[in-house]
Design a protein around this motif. Structure first.
Motif, PDB file in Angstrom:
ATOM      1  N   VAL A 190       0.573  -1.315  -0.502  1.00 47.83           N
ATOM      2  CA  VAL A 190      -0.593   0.144   0.326  1.00 47.83           C
ATOM      3  C   VAL A 190       0.781   1.659   0.350  1.00 47.83           C
ATOM      4  N   ALA A 191       1.640   1.340   0.998  1.00 49.01           N
ATOM      5  CA  ALA A 191       3.105   2.173   0.696  1.00 49.01           C
ATOM      6  C   ALA A 191       3.488   2.232  -0.284  1.00 49.01           C
ATOM      7  N   GLU A 192       4.005   1.399  -1.153  1.00 44.43           N
ATOM      8  CA  GLU A 192       4.569   2.070  -2.875  1.00 44.43           C
ATOM      9  C   GLU A 192       3.310   2.805  -3.314  1.00 44.43           C
ATOM     10  N   ARG A 193       2.115   1.958  -3.134  1.00 43.21           N
ATOM     11  CA  ARG A 193       0.889   2.630  -4.264  1.00 43.21           C
ATOM     12  C   ARG A 193       0.831   4.192  -4.417  1.00 43.21           C
ATOM     13  N   LEU A 194       0.849   4.405  -2.367  1.00 42.36           N
ATOM     14  CA  LEU A 194       0.435   6.211  -1.669  1.00 42.36           C
ATOM     15  C   LEU A 194       1.554   6.529  -2.831  1.00 42.36           C
ATOM     16  N   LEU A 195       2.784   5.890  -2.676  1.00 43.95           N
ATOM     17  CA  LEU A 195       4.222   6.922  -2.863  1.00 43.95           C
ATOM     18  C   LEU A 195       3.802   7.437  -4.044  1.00 43.95           C
ATOM     19  N   LYS A 196       3.438   6.468  -5.033  1.00 50.81           N
ATOM     20  CA  LYS A 196       3.061   6.504  -7.016  1.00 50.81           C
ATOM     21  C   LYS A 196       1.395   7.835  -6.460  1.00 50.81           C
ATOM     22  N   VAL A 197       0.554   7.768  -5.753  1.00 52.24           N
ATOM     23  CA  VAL A 197      -0.405   7.984  -6.052  1.00 52.24           C
ATOM     24  C   VAL A 197       0.348   9.989  -5.262  1.00 52.24           C
ATOM     25  N   LEU A 198       0.356  10.191  -4.317  1.00 49.71           N
ATOM     26  CA  LEU A 198       0.191  11.542  -3.783  1.00 49.71           C
ATOM     27  C   LEU A 198       1.560  11.878  -4.859  1.00 49.71           C
ATOM     28  N   GLY A 199       2.357  11.427  -5.353  1.00 47.14           N
ATOM     29  CA  GLY A 199       3.374  11.937  -6.328  1.00 47.14           C
ATOM     30  C   GLY A 199       3.050  12.178  -7.482  1.00 47.14           C
ATOM     31  N   GLY A 200       2.038  12.322  -8.291  1.00 46.62           N
ATOM     32  CA  GLY A 200       1.250  12.825  -9.645  1.00 46.62           C
ATOM     33  C   GLY A 200       1.311  13.940  -9.358  1.00 46.62           C
ATOM     34  N   GLY A 201       0.695  14.793 -10.640  1.00 46.09           N
ATOM     35  CA  GLY A 201       0.654  16.183 -10.370  1.00 46.09           C
ATOM     36  C   GLY A 201      -0.989  16.245  -9.646  1.00 46.09           C
ATOM     37  N   TYR A 202      -1.457  17.546  -9.068  1.00 44.37           N
ATOM     38  CA  TYR A 202      -2.221  18.450  -8.575  1.00 44.37           C
ATOM     39  C   TYR A 202      -2.415  19.673  -9.761  1.00 44.37           C
ATOM     40  N   GLU A 203      -3.838  19.535 -10.690  1.00 41.43           N
ATOM     41  CA  GLU A 203      -3.955  20.304 -11.727  1.00 41.43           C
ATOM     42  C   GLU A 203      -4.436  21.278 -10.435  1.00 41.43           C
ATOM     43  N   VAL A 212       0.867  21.258  -9.909  1.00 40.72           N
ATOM     44  CA  VAL A 212       1.136  21.331  -8.812  1.00 40.72           C
ATOM     45  C   VAL A 212       2.297  20.295  -8.471  1.00 40.72           C
ATOM     46  N   PHE A 213       3.176  19.570  -7.957  1.00 44.74           N
ATOM     47  CA  PHE A 213       3.433  18.028  -9.081  1.00 44.74           C
ATOM     48  C   PHE A 213       4.535  18.706  -7.114  1.00 44.74           C
ATOM     49  N   LEU A 214       4.562  17.182  -6.032  1.00 46.69           N
ATOM     50  CA  LEU A 214       4.623  17.577  -4.997  1.00 46.69           C
ATOM     51  C   LEU A 214       5.716  15.875  -5.254  1.00 46.69           C
ATOM     52  N   SER A 215       6.624  15.580  -3.668  1.00 47.96           N
ATOM     53  CA  SER A 215       6.572  13.877  -3.441  1.00 47.96           C
ATOM     54  C   SER A 215       6.220  13.968  -1.916  1.00 47.96           C
ATOM     55  N   VAL A 216       6.420  12.275  -1.738  1.00 46.18           N
ATOM     56  CA  VAL A 216       5.440  12.581  -0.233  1.00 46.18           C
ATOM     57  C   VAL A 216       7.007  11.173   0.541  1.00 46.18           C
ATOM     58  N   LEU A 247       9.817   8.258   9.709  1.00 41.39           N
ATOM     59  CA  LEU A 247       9.524   9.570   8.130  1.00 41.39           C
ATOM     60  C   LEU A 247      10.789  10.301   8.203  1.00 41.39           C
ATOM     61  N   ARG A 248      10.910  11.029   9.573  1.00 40.36           N
ATOM     62  CA  ARG A 248      12.037  12.069   9.313  1.00 40.36           C
ATOM     63  C   ARG A 248      13.605  10.661   8.707  1.00 40.36           C
ATOM     64  N   TYR A 249      13.745   9.953   8.965  1.00 40.76           N
ATOM     65  CA  TYR A 249      14.715   9.152   7.972  1.00 40.76           C
ATOM     66  C   TYR A 249      14.487   8.995   6.927  1.00 40.76           C
ATOM     67  N   ALA A 250      13.421   8.324   6.475  1.00 43.75           N
ATOM     68  CA  ALA A 250      13.389   9.002   5.329  1.00 43.75           C
ATOM     69  C   ALA A 250      13.139  10.635   3.876  1.00 43.75           C
ATOM     70  N   LYS A 251      13.220  11.405   5.165  1.00 42.27           N
ATOM     71  CA  LYS A 251      13.379  12.555   4.822  1.00 42.27           C
ATOM     72  C   LYS A 251      15.347  12.374   4.429  1.00 42.27           C
ATOM     73  N   GLN A 252      15.106  12.641   5.516  1.00 44.98           N
ATOM     74  CA  GLN A 252      17.350  12.594   5.532  1.00 44.98           C
ATOM     75  C   GLN A 252      17.944  12.124   4.368  1.00 44.98           C
ATOM     76  N   ARG A 253      17.084  11.147   4.247  1.00 48.50           N
ATOM     77  CA  ARG A 253      17.762  10.407   3.488  1.00 48.50           C
ATOM     78  C   ARG A 253      17.551  10.166   1.967  1.00 48.50           C
ATOM     79  N   GLY A 254      17.478  11.599   1.940  1.00 43.08           N
ATOM     80  CA  GLY A 254      16.694  11.791   0.220  1.00 43.08           C
ATOM     81  C   GLY A 254      15.091  12.124  -0.230  1.00 43.08           C
ATOM     82  N   LYS A 255      14.105  12.036   0.550  1.00 46.45           N
ATOM     83  CA  LYS A 255      12.735  12.515   0.255  1.00 46.45           C
ATOM     84  C   LYS A 255      12.529  11.564  -0.277  1.00 46.45           C
ATOM     85  N   ASN A 256      10.959  11.029  -1.091  1.00 48.86           N
ATOM     86  CA  ASN A 256      10.023  10.756  -1.649  1.00 48.86           C
ATOM     87  C   ASN A 256      10.740   8.972  -1.921  1.00 48.86           C
TER      88      ASN A 256
END
Length: 777
Positions: A403-416, A422-426, A450-459
């Protein structure tokens, strides 16, 4: 027998007063507007009926000459008067109930009407006891020949009871409504007295009743004409209803006991009055109970609604932190397997800063919709605040990872958005229960991941690991200790030599910051420098390094050493408006020539804001210092940007020197050279820049950069970062070597091929102006 003059005067006065009251009531009903106009119209109609009743009664009274006290043929007129009084009283009651602010609903009007019936029935019953046998309070004047008067008495009692209830319940100010109620009561009792006087009571009762009816109408008309909306009638189903039921009932019981003790008997009228009172009480209590139940249901619905609001995020419609905690505690109590995902939108702050908070809110709402649409039934998505979200999933880490892999792709798409997408990563941190369900521990583990994920480059997705705790503790300790490192004299500078090629003489040095903690030991710059940038201490450290480097440089120059010193500058320092002033003050305070100081800027600073960077670097060059672009070839700069940057020196990244095997020119003998270094050298010379090769660690690499024409080198081959006194010894040794005769000078290794021994090189180091060398290409 002629009519007495006093009665004629009373009749005329009553008629005039009643006509005036009728005119006022009609005018008030005409000028009132809005949804409550019907109330004033009912009061005006009731007043008109009462006025006609009065005029009719006066006409009958004036036409009777000597036919008093009773005219069997005229018994019909008193009945008409009594019926008119009853009709006007009922209309007055309806008008009171329709007055604005009195009854907000049909249920409120019904309760008020029942309260009026209860009080009016008690009043009528008490009056019946006092006027019937054996009491006969009115004696021979008691009207017994006109049964229609009974209807008038009931109407008068009901209107009086309703008026009293409304006056008692209305909130302040109650004067206007009290005057209206008193006027209606006096008018109805005046009409009842008029009918009784015409029936058998006599001229006096008739005259007084006529005047009372007229005065009551006038009082009611004035109250309606001058009074604005009456106060809100307080209908409290909890505290005040009992009083209005107990007092009338007590009055009826007391009067009934008195009647029985006095020898009276209860006929049909008394039984009917008691029955009406009982049914009215039962109906009133039923309405009260019904209202209380409805109120309780309403409170329960509101409580559920507010509880839902308390656990729901208003912007996204997801659960909030309270809702997530409630679900987590439920999972802990049921001991079911669950996994918590912590999500944070990377770079969302820039959306609010650049596009506005409205666009940011729209993006957050879209994130909530995407989360709801991509979760399994039973999973819970929550917004914890700002751009931080969480997902509580039932199951194991494997399912949660999918589910986390799916959310990573879904939330990383463009927001019209209307102004463009608007383009964001998570970044996602994943954690599950440990040995025992612990809500606080699970939240902490997910936050650490979560903090470790952001420290290691995000997304990216990171699963919780026990090592995160140690990293966090060390990071927290370092941040705390770093704030006092300068004051505790734990920081020091080391200097890495920059050598002139091919002589390998030290002509400059790069100042490097080192931190030795008494308990933590040596802390690497790759660990505490990023931490200083994040916690806002980089400016303080940079200022300390700048002054220490200038101080040491001034000492070397005073000792006659021809050397320069370079200082690294972080992007935060460079973009600070006061940094140019700091550099100028440091040069002035330590009496350092500006051309002896080199400020090194990494390619990472170029990627932030090129135009602003150019303005800052231009201002710094105006002070006389030189600018070096560090780590060239491994970052973000392009050839177009390089032409625009106001720099003096290119420092070739060690990757271009170390990662490429030197090659030999085709068809020629001679030393091998590094192609990338050769290209950068040519580019730098075309742009009028000096080039320094970094990371030279082996003689082969040295030979390659010299063959490419590089005049300056830096790396382990020439020395690591050493204390100032060590570098000073190196400078003195080089100076001494340059001053000796050539036969005693140490041989300098000139790069060649294989194991060829280079010729000795002798140069007078003291006569070399390093700044002049740096500017010659």
């Amino acid at each position: 027998m002629h009519t007495p003059p006093g009665m004629i005067g009373a009749a005329v006065l009553s008629a005039l007063v009643a006509l005036a009251a009728g005119v006022l009531l009609a005018a008030a009903a005409r000028h009132r507007a809005g949804p409550h106009r019907q109330a004033y119209a009912l009061l005006a109609v009731a007043g008109a009926v009462a006025l006609l009743t009065l005029l009719c009664g006066l006409a009958v009274a004036l036409n009777r000459s000597g036919q008093w006290p009773q005219d069997p043929q005229g018994v019909g007129w008193p009945s008409v008067i009594a019926c008119g009084t009853a009709v006007s009283g009922l209309l007055f009651c309806l008008g009171l109930l329709r007055m604005p602010g009195v009854a907000g609903s049909v249920g409120s009007a019904a309760r008020l009407a029942l309260d009026g019936v209860i009080l009016g029935t008690a009043l009528w019953f008490v009056g019946w006891v006092l006027t019937s046998e054996p009491t006969r309070l009115l004696g021979d004047a008691t009207p017994t020949a006109c049964p229609a008067i009974l209807v008038g008495s009931v109407s008068a009692a009901l209107s009086t009871g309703l008026a009293v209830i409304m006056v008692l319940r209305v909130s302040a100010p109650r004067r206007g409504l009290a005057v209206l109620a008193v006027g209606i009561t006096v008018a109805t009792f005046g009409g009842l007295g008029l009918a009784a006087g015409l029936c058998q009571a006599g001229r006096t009762v008739t005259s007084v009743s006529a005047v009372a009816l007229a005065v009551g109408l006038l009082a009611a008309a004035l109250a309606v004409h001058r009074t604005d909306l009456p106060g809100e009638v307080a209908i409290d189903v909890i505290r005040h209803d009992g009083e209005y039921a107990v007092v009338p009932m007590a009055a009826m019981v007391g009067s009934a006991i008195y009647h029985l003790v006095a020898g009276g008997r209860f006929d049909l009228l008394g039984v009917v009055a008691g029955s009406v009172q009982g049914f009215a009480l039962v109906a009133r209590q039923y309405l009260t109970l019904h209202e209380a139940r409805a109120y309780a249901r309403q409170l329960a619905e509101r409580e559920a609604h507010f509880r839902q609001l308390a656990h729901t995020d208003a912007l996204t419609g997801l659960a909030n932190r309270r809702g997530l905690l409630r679900a987590l505690h439920r999972c802990a109590e049921e001991a079911t397997g669950c996994v918590l995902l912590g999500l944070d939108l990377d770079g969302f702050k820039h959306v609010n800063d650049m596009r506005g908070h409205d666009v940011g809110d729209a993006v957050l709402a879209e994130v909530g919709q995407r989360l709801r649409g991509n979760l399994r039934p039973g999973d819970l998505a929550a917004r914890l605040g700002g751009d931080e979200f969480a997902v509580l999933m039932h199951g194991g880490p494997t399912e949660a990872g999918v589910v986390a892999e799916r959310l990573l792709k879904v939330l990383g798409g463009g927001y019209e958005q209307p102004e463009g997408p608007v383009f964001l990563s998570v970044s996602i941190g994943l954690a599950g229960w440990t040995d025992q369900p612990d809500v606080e521990l699970l939240l902490r583990h997910a936050d650490l991941a979560l903090r470790y994920a952001k420290q290691r480059g995000k997304n990216r997705i990171e699963r919780y690991d026990g090592a995160y705790d140690q990293l966090l503790r060390r990071r927290t300790t370092l941040e705390h200790e770093l704030r006092g490192a300068i004051e505790r004299d734990e920081l020091r500078l080391v200097f890495q030599p920059v050598a002139s090629l091919p002589s390998v003489r030290p002509v400059g040095a790069e100042a490097l910051l080192r931190w030795r903690h008494p308990e933590l030991g040596n802390v690497g710059p790759d660990e505490f420098i990023p931490l200083a940038e994040e916690c806002g201490m980089i400016a303080k450290l940079g200022a300390w390094v700048l002054h220490q480097a200038c101080h040491q440089l001034s000492r070397w120059l005073a000792d006659g050493h021809d050397v320069w010193v370079s200082v690294n500058v972080s992007p935060r320092e460079l973009h600070a408006p006061e940094y140019v002033v700091q550099v100028t003050e440091a040069l002035r305070a330590h009496h350092v020539p500006p051309q002896r100081l080199v400020l090194e800027v990494t390619e990472h600073a170029v990627a932030t804001d090129l135009d602003e960077l150019i303005r800052r670097l231009t201002a710094l060059r105006l002070t006389g210092v030189r600018i070096a672009l560090d780590d060239f070839g491994a970052g973000y700069s392009s050839l177009g940007q390089l032409r625009r940057l106001p720099i003096d020196i290119l420092k070739i990244d060690h990757g271009l020197v170390a990662e490429h095997e030197p090659v030999r020119p085709v068809g020629r003998d001679g030393p091998a050279f590094a192609p990338m270094v050769d290209i950068v050298m040519r580019l730098g010379h075309q742009l009028g820049l000096e080039v320094i090769a970094e990371g030279v660690t082996t003689p082969t690499e040295l030979a390659a950069v010299v063959a490419a024409g590089c005049r300056f080198g830096q790396g382990a081959l020439f020395g690591w970062g050493v204390p100032a006194e060590h570098l000073e010894a190196m400078l003195e040794a080089a100076t001494s070597a340059g001053a000796r005769p050539s036969r005693s000078a140490p041989e300098q290794v000139k790069p060649g091929v294989g194991h060829e021994t280079p010729e000795p090189v002798n140069q007078n180091v003291g006569s070399v102006d390093s700044s002049h060398e740096m500017r010659q290409a």
